[in-house]
Design an enzyme around this catalytic site. Structure first.
Site, short mmCIF file in Angstrom:
data_model
loop_
_atom_site.label_atom_id
_atom_site.label_comp_id
_atom_site.label_asym_id
_atom_site.label_seq_id
_atom_site.Cartn_x
_atom_site.Cartn_y
_atom_site.Cartn_z
N GLY A 14 0.92 -1.29 0.01
CA GLY A 14 0.27 -0.06 0.01
C GLY A 14 0.74 1.14 0.11
N SER A 128 -4.02 6.24 14.34
CA SER A 128 -4.47 7.53 13.71
C SER A 128 -4.56 8.59 14.84
CB SER A 128 -5.59 7.31 12.93
OG SER A 128 -6.43 8.35 12.19
N TYR A 153 -14.40 3.46 11.31
CA TYR A 153 -12.90 3.45 10.97
C TYR A 153 -11.97 3.80 12.15
CZ TYR A 153 -8.16 4.82 9.51
OH TYR A 153 -6.89 4.99 9.46
N LYS A 157 -9.53 1.89 15.02
CA LYS A 157 -8.29 2.19 15.40
C LYS A 157 -8.04 2.10 16.82
CE LYS A 157 -6.21 2.13 11.36
NZ LYS A 157 -5.15 1.37 11.11
N PHE A 182 -1.08 11.67 11.38
CA PHE A 182 -1.71 12.78 11.25
C PHE A 182 -2.09 12.61 9.82
CE2 PHE A 182 -2.74 15.16 15.18
CZ PHE A 182 -2.09 14.24 16.03
N ASN A 183 -1.88 13.63 8.81
CA ASN A 183 -2.34 13.56 7.39
C ASN A 183 -1.11 13.28 6.56
OD1 ASN A 183 -4.43 14.72 8.70
ND2 ASN A 183 -5.50 14.53 6.79
N ASN A 202 -10.91 9.76 -1.93
CA ASN A 202 -11.54 10.42 -0.57
C ASN A 202 -10.85 11.44 0.06
OD1 ASN A 202 -13.73 8.28 -0.20
ND2 ASN A 202 -11.90 6.93 -0.02
N ASN A 203 -9.56 11.41 -0.05
CA ASN A 203 -8.39 12.29 0.64
C ASN A 203 -8.14 13.27 -0.26
OD1 ASN A 203 -7.36 9.45 1.84
ND2 ASN A 203 -7.66 10.72 3.20
N ARG A 295 -18.37 17.98 5.09
CA ARG A 295 -18.38 16.56 5.23
C ARG A 295 -18.87 16.09 6.53
NH1 ARG A 295 -13.22 13.25 3.22
NH2 ARG A 295 -12.41 13.94 4.87
N ASP A 298 -16.24 15.84 9.84
CA ASP A 298 -15.15 16.46 9.77
C ASP A 298 -14.80 17.50 10.82
OD1 ASP A 298 -13.69 15.43 7.81
OD2 ASP A 298 -14.46 17.00 6.16
P1 NAD Z 1 -3.10 1.39 1.90
O1 NAD Z 1 -4.63 1.12 1.59
O2 NAD Z 1 -2.62 2.31 0.60
O3 NAD Z 1 -2.58 0.28 2.52
C1 NAD Z 1 -3.20 -0.66 3.08
C2 NAD Z 1 -2.74 -1.95 2.43
O4 NAD Z 1 -3.27 -2.96 3.32
C3 NAD Z 1 -3.19 -2.14 1.08
O5 NAD Z 1 -2.03 -2.49 0.11
C4 NAD Z 1 -4.25 -3.07 1.25
O6 NAD Z 1 -4.31 -4.03 -0.04
C5 NAD Z 1 -3.67 -4.05 2.37
N1 NAD Z 1 -4.81 -4.59 3.15
C6 NAD Z 1 -6.12 -4.43 3.55
N2 NAD Z 1 -6.77 -5.14 4.46
C7 NAD Z 1 -5.82 -6.34 4.35
C8 NAD Z 1 -6.19 -7.54 4.88
N3 NAD Z 1 -7.12 -7.91 5.35
N4 NAD Z 1 -4.99 -8.47 4.83
C9 NAD Z 1 -3.86 -8.08 4.17
N5 NAD Z 1 -3.60 -6.76 3.31
C10 NAD Z 1 -4.59 -6.14 3.48
O7 NAD Z 1 -3.49 2.54 3.21
P2 NAD Z 1 -2.25 3.38 3.77
O8 NAD Z 1 -2.57 4.98 3.50
O9 NAD Z 1 -0.92 3.05 3.25
O10 NAD Z 1 -2.61 3.20 5.13
C11 NAD Z 1 -1.86 2.27 6.04
C12 NAD Z 1 -2.26 2.13 7.41
O11 NAD Z 1 -2.06 3.55 8.06
C13 NAD Z 1 -3.77 1.76 7.53
O12 NAD Z 1 -3.80 0.81 8.43
C14 NAD Z 1 -4.49 3.21 7.84
O13 NAD Z 1 -5.65 3.02 8.47
C15 NAD Z 1 -3.44 3.63 8.62
N6 NAD Z 1 -3.41 5.21 8.38
C16 NAD Z 1 -3.57 5.81 7.16
C17 NAD Z 1 -3.77 7.21 7.25
C18 NAD Z 1 -3.59 7.87 5.85
O14 NAD Z 1 -4.02 9.16 5.89
N7 NAD Z 1 -3.18 7.27 4.86
C19 NAD Z 1 -3.68 7.97 8.36
C20 NAD Z 1 -3.68 7.32 9.60
C21 NAD Z 1 -3.60 5.99 9.73
N1 UDP Z 2 -11.27 17.63 1.87
C1 UDP Z 2 -11.83 18.50 0.86
N2 UDP Z 2 -12.29 18.12 -0.28
C2 UDP Z 2 -11.99 16.41 -0.71
C3 UDP Z 2 -11.05 15.83 0.24
C4 UDP Z 2 -10.97 16.41 1.54
O1 UDP Z 2 -12.33 19.63 1.01
O2 UDP Z 2 -12.30 16.21 -1.91
C5 UDP Z 2 -10.95 18.38 2.83
C6 UDP Z 2 -11.58 17.59 3.97
O3 UDP Z 2 -12.88 18.14 4.53
C7 UDP Z 2 -10.78 17.68 5.50
C8 UDP Z 2 -9.04 17.94 4.67
O4 UDP Z 2 -9.65 18.21 3.34
O5 UDP Z 2 -10.74 18.86 5.98
C9 UDP Z 2 -8.38 16.61 4.56
O6 UDP Z 2 -9.43 15.44 4.21
P1 UDP Z 2 -8.82 14.17 4.16
O7 UDP Z 2 -9.82 13.12 3.66
O8 UDP Z 2 -7.64 14.00 3.24
O9 UDP Z 2 -8.29 13.87 5.41
P2 UDP Z 2 -8.88 13.33 7.06
O10 UDP Z 2 -8.43 14.56 7.84
O11 UDP Z 2 -10.26 13.57 6.98
O12 UDP Z 2 -8.31 12.14 7.69
#
Ligand code: NAD
Ligand code: UDP
Length: 346
Positions: A14, A128, A153, A157, A182-183, A202-203, A295, A298
């Site tokens: 991922g 998270s 979600y 966590k 964080f982000n 979504n992000n 949203r 948020d």
């Molecule tokens: P991502 O979706 O790119 O990576 C997650 C990976 O896990 C994917 O490759 C997916 O195929 C794999 N996966 C999902 N379910 C699985 C399962 N049951 N078995 C095996 N593999 C599985 O997401 P990411 O952004 O790299 O996030 C990684 C971790 O960090 C996640 O746990 C997410 O919740 C956490 N996290 C992400 C963010 C963010 O903003 N990206 C913020 C806070 C926490």
């Molecule tokens: N956001 C936005 N438009 C989008 C996606 C996100 O305005 O298409 C805003 C969202 O409301 C938040 C910020 O961007 O204030 C970050 O959102 P994201 O989903 O990336 O991360 P979050 O903090 O919600 O995990």
């Protein structure tokens, strides 16, 4: 030679996982990546191999599959586990809570059972900032208790954090790091790996970069009447390379038994409008946008107090917002359709 030589990275194909595999390889670790590819790509790992000149063992499998995990631990001498695998789309989690509790909570329980059966007790978990809950004052500090989460979600966590704390209470062999991200945004500066969400992002950051590359028409900014300087939400955006480096540093906290929570953020809030302007300034690309209703769920603004990670792990976010924008565009412009090879120029 690192003390914990061989690391199992769940979710290693991922976004954050692939960047962390790269940092682990660069630090001298051997890596076994385990991923069911529901939101990841094996191509990401091939590119990590290309960048580092080192090889990664990839196993396609699901963390809820105990037999597959037992086979993995039987075949590889794992020293520690960095656990990313899980589902992460907040909106989807509201509509499909069982899928989130099953993947994120049951999956982690199965992983811990397999680890204990194999005598592996060192775990870094992807948590998270959302676990601080909707009423927490900013900046968020690790000493605060977990709060009321606003979606399945976030609840998953918080539940996993509690499961891991209980586990450590019950058996002092466990050494667990809870990394509260964080982000994370941006991409490796090579432009070879980056964020490649399946379907419409979504992000915020991938949405912006997909508008700029022409895959999407315009950005909707969710809400412009929040109690912030420009009315749009503020978040603590950090470069994914800094975040990944934080995992390598966090392995050292596993020398001490117990559970250790760390915020990984910059300590600074940036608004959605500032993000759009910074992207346009750094890349020269236009990002058409409109204001849309806020949203659900948020929060107006939150950011980290990252001083504990700095003090105890020697970790700090080093990349600037400009670096994050440049590297995001570097990746997106070279890979307009992500890892879809037919359309990639990388
Ligand atoms: P991502 O979706 O790119 O990576 C997650 C990976 O896990 C994917 O490759 C997916 O195929 C794999 N996966 C999902 N379910 C699985 C399962 N049951 N078995 C095996 N593999 C599985 O997401 P990411 O952004 O790299 O996030 C990684 C971790 O960090 C996640 O746990 C997410 O919740 C956490 N996290 C992400 C963010 C963010 O903003 N990206 C913020 C806070 C926490
Ligand atoms: N956001 C936005 N438009 C989008 C996606 C996100 O305005 O298409 C805003 C969202 O409301 C938040 C910020 O961007 O204030 C970050 O959102 P994201 O989903 O990336 O991360 P979050 O903090 O919600 O995990």
């Amino acid at each position: 030679m690192p003390t914990d030589r061989t690391i199992l990275v769940t979710g290693g194909a991922g976004y954050i996982g692939s960047h962390t595999v790269l940092e682990l390889l660069e630090a001298g670790h051997e890596v076994v990546a385990f991923d069911n590819l529901c939101n990841g790509s094996e191509e990401a790992l091939h590119r990590v191999e290309q960048i580092t000149g080192k090889s990664v063992t990839f196993l396609n499998g699901d963390i809820r599959d105990r037999k597959a995990l037992d086979r993995l631990f039987g075949a590889h001498a794992i020293d520690a586990v960095v656990h990313f695998a899980g589902l992460k789309a907040v909106g989807e989690s509201v509509n499909a809570p069982l899928a989130y509790y099953d993947n994120n909570v049951n999956g982690t329980v199965a992983l811990c059972q397999a680890m204990a059966a194999a005598g592996v007790y060192k775990l870094i978990f992807s948590s998270s900032a959302t676990v601080y809950g909707i009423e927490a004052p900013v900046p968020y500090q690790e000493a605060m208790s977990r709060g009321t989460t606003s979606n399945p979600y976030g609840t998953s966590k918080a539940m996993v954090e509690k499961v891991l704390e209980d586990l450590s209470q019950a058996d002092e062999r466990w050494r667990i790091g809870l990394l509260r991200y964080f982000n994370p945004i941006g991409a490796h500066p090579s432009g070879l790996i980056g964020e490649d969400p399946k379907g419409t992002p979504n992000n915020l950051m991938p949405y912006i970069s997909q508008v700029a590359v022409g895959r999407l028409d315009q950005l909707s900014i969710f809400g412009n009447d929040y109690p912030t300087a420009d009315g749009t939400c503020e978040r603590d955006y950090l470069h994914v390379v800094d975040l990944s480096a934080g995992h390598v540093k966090a392995l050292q906290c596993l020398e001490v038994p117990g559970v250790h929570a760390y915020n990984l953020g910059t300590g600074k809030g940036v608004s959605v409008l500032e993000m759009v302007k910074a992207f346009q300034r750094v890349t020269g690309q236009q990002v058409p946008y409109r204001f849309a209703p806020g949203r659900d769920g948020d929060l107006p603004a939150f950011w980290a107090d990252p001083t504990k990670a700095e003090r105890e792990l020697g970790w700090q976010a080093r990349h600037s917002l400009e670096d994050m924008m440049r590297d995001t565009w570097n990746w997106q412009s070279a890979n307009p359709l992500g890892y879809d090879e037919r359309n990639s120029t990388a």
